[in-house]
Design a protein around this motif. Structure first.
Motif, mmCIF file in Angstrom:
data_model
loop_
_atom_site.group_PDB
_atom_site.id
_atom_site.type_symbol
_atom_site.label_atom_id
_atom_site.label_comp_id
_atom_site.label_asym_id
_atom_site.label_seq_id
_atom_site.Cartn_x
_atom_site.Cartn_y
_atom_site.Cartn_z
ATOM 1 N N ASP A 188 55.514 0.565 34.766
ATOM 2 C CA ASP A 188 56.744 1.339 34.624
ATOM 3 C C ASP A 188 56.897 1.847 33.186
ATOM 4 O OD1 ASP A 188 59.365 2.321 34.503
ATOM 5 O OD2 ASP A 188 60.100 0.795 35.912
ATOM 6 N N ALA A 189 56.418 3.074 32.957
ATOM 7 C CA ALA A 189 56.434 3.657 31.616
ATOM 8 C C ALA A 189 57.859 3.840 31.095
ATOM 9 C CB ALA A 189 55.697 4.994 31.623
ATOM 10 N N ALA A 190 58.781 4.258 31.958
ATOM 11 C CA ALA A 190 60.173 4.465 31.537
ATOM 12 C C ALA A 190 60.825 3.139 31.141
ATOM 13 C CB ALA A 190 60.975 5.136 32.650
ATOM 14 N N LYS A 191 60.548 2.104 31.898
ATOM 15 C CA LYS A 191 61.105 0.790 31.561
ATOM 16 C C LYS A 191 60.560 0.308 30.218
ATOM 17 C CE LYS A 191 61.805 -3.915 33.124
ATOM 18 N NZ LYS A 191 61.687 -4.857 34.213
ATOM 19 N N MET A 192 59.245 0.488 30.015
ATOM 20 C CA MET A 192 58.655 0.083 28.744
ATOM 21 C C MET A 192 59.314 0.844 27.598
ATOM 22 S SD MET A 192 56.414 -1.851 27.191
ATOM 23 C CE MET A 192 55.077 -2.270 28.311
ATOM 24 N N ALA A 193 59.433 2.144 27.745
ATOM 25 C CA ALA A 193 60.016 2.967 26.686
ATOM 26 C C ALA A 193 61.438 2.531 26.365
ATOM 27 C CB ALA A 193 59.995 4.435 27.092
ATOM 28 N N SER A 194 62.194 2.124 27.375
ATOM 29 C CA SER A 194 63.588 1.719 27.157
ATOM 30 C C SER A 194 63.711 0.427 26.344
ATOM 31 C CB SER A 194 64.311 1.557 28.494
ATOM 32 O OG SER A 194 63.896 0.369 29.156
ATOM 33 N N LEU A 195 62.635 -0.322 26.239
ATOM 34 C CA LEU A 195 62.655 -1.561 25.455
ATOM 35 C C LEU A 195 62.524 -1.289 23.961
ATOM 36 C CD1 LEU A 195 60.286 -3.723 27.679
ATOM 37 C CD2 LEU A 195 62.793 -3.781 27.626
ATOM 38 N N PHE A 196 62.110 -0.072 23.601
ATOM 39 C CA PHE A 196 61.835 0.299 22.214
ATOM 40 C C PHE A 196 62.996 1.081 21.607
ATOM 41 C CE2 PHE A 196 57.738 -0.931 23.583
ATOM 42 C CZ PHE A 196 56.960 -1.166 22.458
ATOM 43 N N THR A 197 63.106 0.984 20.292
ATOM 44 C CA THR A 197 64.048 1.835 19.576
ATOM 45 C C THR A 197 63.539 3.273 19.657
ATOM 46 O OG1 THR A 197 62.872 1.541 17.474
ATOM 47 C CG2 THR A 197 64.684 -0.006 17.944
ATOM 48 N N ASP A 198 64.384 4.228 19.329
ATOM 49 C CA ASP A 198 63.989 5.642 19.391
ATOM 50 C C ASP A 198 62.770 5.939 18.523
ATOM 51 O OD1 ASP A 198 66.048 6.169 21.143
ATOM 52 O OD2 ASP A 198 67.407 6.905 19.598
ATOM 53 N N ASP A 199 62.638 5.206 17.401
ATOM 54 C CA ASP A 199 61.504 5.414 16.496
ATOM 55 C C ASP A 199 60.479 4.277 16.588
ATOM 56 O OD1 ASP A 199 63.116 3.465 15.371
ATOM 57 O OD2 ASP A 199 62.888 4.201 13.320
ATOM 58 N N GLY A 200 60.556 3.484 17.657
ATOM 59 C CA GLY A 200 59.658 2.335 17.819
ATOM 60 C C GLY A 200 58.209 2.748 17.963
ATOM 61 N N THR A 201 57.315 1.816 17.641
ATOM 62 C CA THR A 201 55.870 2.078 17.706
ATOM 63 C C THR A 201 55.167 0.984 18.485
ATOM 64 O OG1 THR A 201 55.901 3.202 15.572
ATOM 65 C CG2 THR A 201 53.772 2.397 16.332
ATOM 66 N N TYR A 202 54.284 1.397 19.388
ATOM 67 C CA TYR A 202 53.398 0.476 20.110
ATOM 68 C C TYR A 202 52.014 0.678 19.523
ATOM 69 C CZ TYR A 202 51.934 -2.529 23.934
ATOM 70 O OH TYR A 202 51.478 -3.593 24.665
ATOM 71 N N GLN A 203 51.478 -0.350 18.880
ATOM 72 C CA GLN A 203 50.171 -0.252 18.232
ATOM 73 C C GLN A 203 49.193 -1.168 18.944
ATOM 74 O OE1 GLN A 203 50.273 -0.417 13.995
ATOM 75 N NE2 GLN A 203 48.148 -1.057 13.826
ATOM 76 N N ASP A 204 48.058 -0.610 19.360
ATOM 77 C CA ASP A 204 46.986 -1.375 19.993
ATOM 78 C C ASP A 204 45.804 -1.344 19.032
ATOM 79 O OD1 ASP A 204 44.582 -1.947 21.509
ATOM 80 O OD2 ASP A 204 45.815 -1.764 23.314
ATOM 81 N N ASN A 205 45.595 -2.450 18.329
ATOM 82 C CA ASN A 205 44.544 -2.473 17.310
ATOM 83 C C ASN A 205 43.144 -2.372 17.892
ATOM 84 O OD1 ASN A 205 46.205 -2.489 15.101
ATOM 85 N ND2 ASN A 205 46.204 -4.692 14.861
ATOM 86 N N ALA A 206 42.920 -2.884 19.105
ATOM 87 C CA ALA A 206 41.586 -2.819 19.696
ATOM 88 C C ALA A 206 41.161 -1.363 19.892
ATOM 89 C CB ALA A 206 41.558 -3.569 21.027
ATOM 90 N N PHE A 207 42.075 -0.535 20.366
ATOM 91 C CA PHE A 207 41.760 0.873 20.588
ATOM 92 C C PHE A 207 42.103 1.749 19.384
ATOM 93 C CE2 PHE A 207 41.624 -0.509 24.998
ATOM 94 C CZ PHE A 207 40.522 0.195 25.457
ATOM 95 N N GLN A 208 42.600 1.137 18.332
ATOM 96 C CA GLN A 208 42.959 1.841 17.098
ATOM 97 C C GLN A 208 43.890 3.013 17.378
ATOM 98 O OE1 GLN A 208 39.276 2.753 15.088
ATOM 99 N NE2 GLN A 208 38.805 0.614 14.772
ATOM 100 N N VAL A 209 44.964 2.711 18.115
ATOM 101 C CA VAL A 209 45.931 3.740 18.453
ATOM 102 C C VAL A 209 47.342 3.211 18.224
ATOM 103 C CG1 VAL A 209 46.103 3.110 20.905
ATOM 104 C CG2 VAL A 209 46.591 5.440 20.212
ATOM 105 N N ALA A 210 48.207 4.088 17.768
ATOM 106 C CA ALA A 210 49.626 3.762 17.621
ATOM 107 C C ALA A 210 50.413 4.910 18.239
ATOM 108 C CB ALA A 210 50.004 3.583 16.158
ATOM 109 N N MET A 211 51.286 4.582 19.159
ATOM 110 C CA MET A 211 52.119 5.572 19.831
ATOM 111 C C MET A 211 53.556 5.334 19.406
ATOM 112 S SD MET A 211 49.884 7.224 21.545
ATOM 113 C CE MET A 211 49.788 7.824 23.195
ATOM 114 N N SER A 212 54.202 6.362 18.882
ATOM 115 C CA SER A 212 55.551 6.208 18.339
ATOM 116 C C SER A 212 56.587 6.967 19.151
ATOM 117 C CB SER A 212 55.596 6.687 16.892
ATOM 118 O OG SER A 212 54.804 5.842 16.088
#
Length: 173
Positions: A48-72
């Protein structure tokens, strides 16, 4: 007096039975896991992408170090879930433990799923599954996630699904 003793003995027997089954230990761990971690795991496990997004602040960042990606931002976080859902069939989070200290949370969990071919688009999907340990650090602002960082070994994932993990790593078993 005899009734009280029977109740106490019966209660002790019930507790001992629960302890040997592990359900009390699991219940205690579940009670310790912060609500936001339970919601985060549920969002992953339902895709559930919408549910995940709702857990974050408007400027929140999800960083996955294994894939070297950060989505803000909430759109970026939702996008990361959508990308993962396309890349990994049956992506699953199994939380072992978590603890919170103030506005910081540490989580130990297992990440599992099945290769869909997205790891290496020059090859067909292997159809093989993986299961790797992960540590996640979460920084909160209020009760929402400001920063979440996953730490796990991508080479382990690649080896388990039968893909090259790089020339510097030994072949998987």
């Amino acid at each position: 007096m005899k009734k009280i003793r029977n109740v106490v003995v019966g209660g002790v027997v019930a507790v001992l039975a629960a302890l040997t089954s592990g359900s009390v230990a699991q219940a205690q761990v579940s009670q310790r896991i912060p609500h936001v971690v339970k919601a985060w795991a549920d969002a992953w496990n339902t895709g559930d992408a919408a549910k995940m997004a709702s857990l974050f602040t408007d400027d929140g960042t999800y960083q996955d170090n294994a894939f070297q990606v950060a989505m803000s931002g909430q759109k970026g976080v939702a996008n990361w879930v959508e990308i993962t859902e396309r890349s990994i069939r049956n992506a699953h989070v199994d939380v072992q433990d978590a603890f919170r200290s103030g506005d910081r949370i540490a989580v130990r969990w297992t990440f599992s799923g099945t290769d869909t071919g997205a790891f290496d688009k020059t090859r067909p999907a292997t159809g093989k599954s993986f299961r790797v340990p992960v540590s996640t650090l979460i920084d909160l602002r209020g009760e929402r996630i400001r920063q979440l960082t996953d730490y796990y070994n991508l080479a382990d994932v690649l080896r388990q699904v039968g893909l090259p993990a790089g020339p510097w790593t030994p072949p998987g078993s």
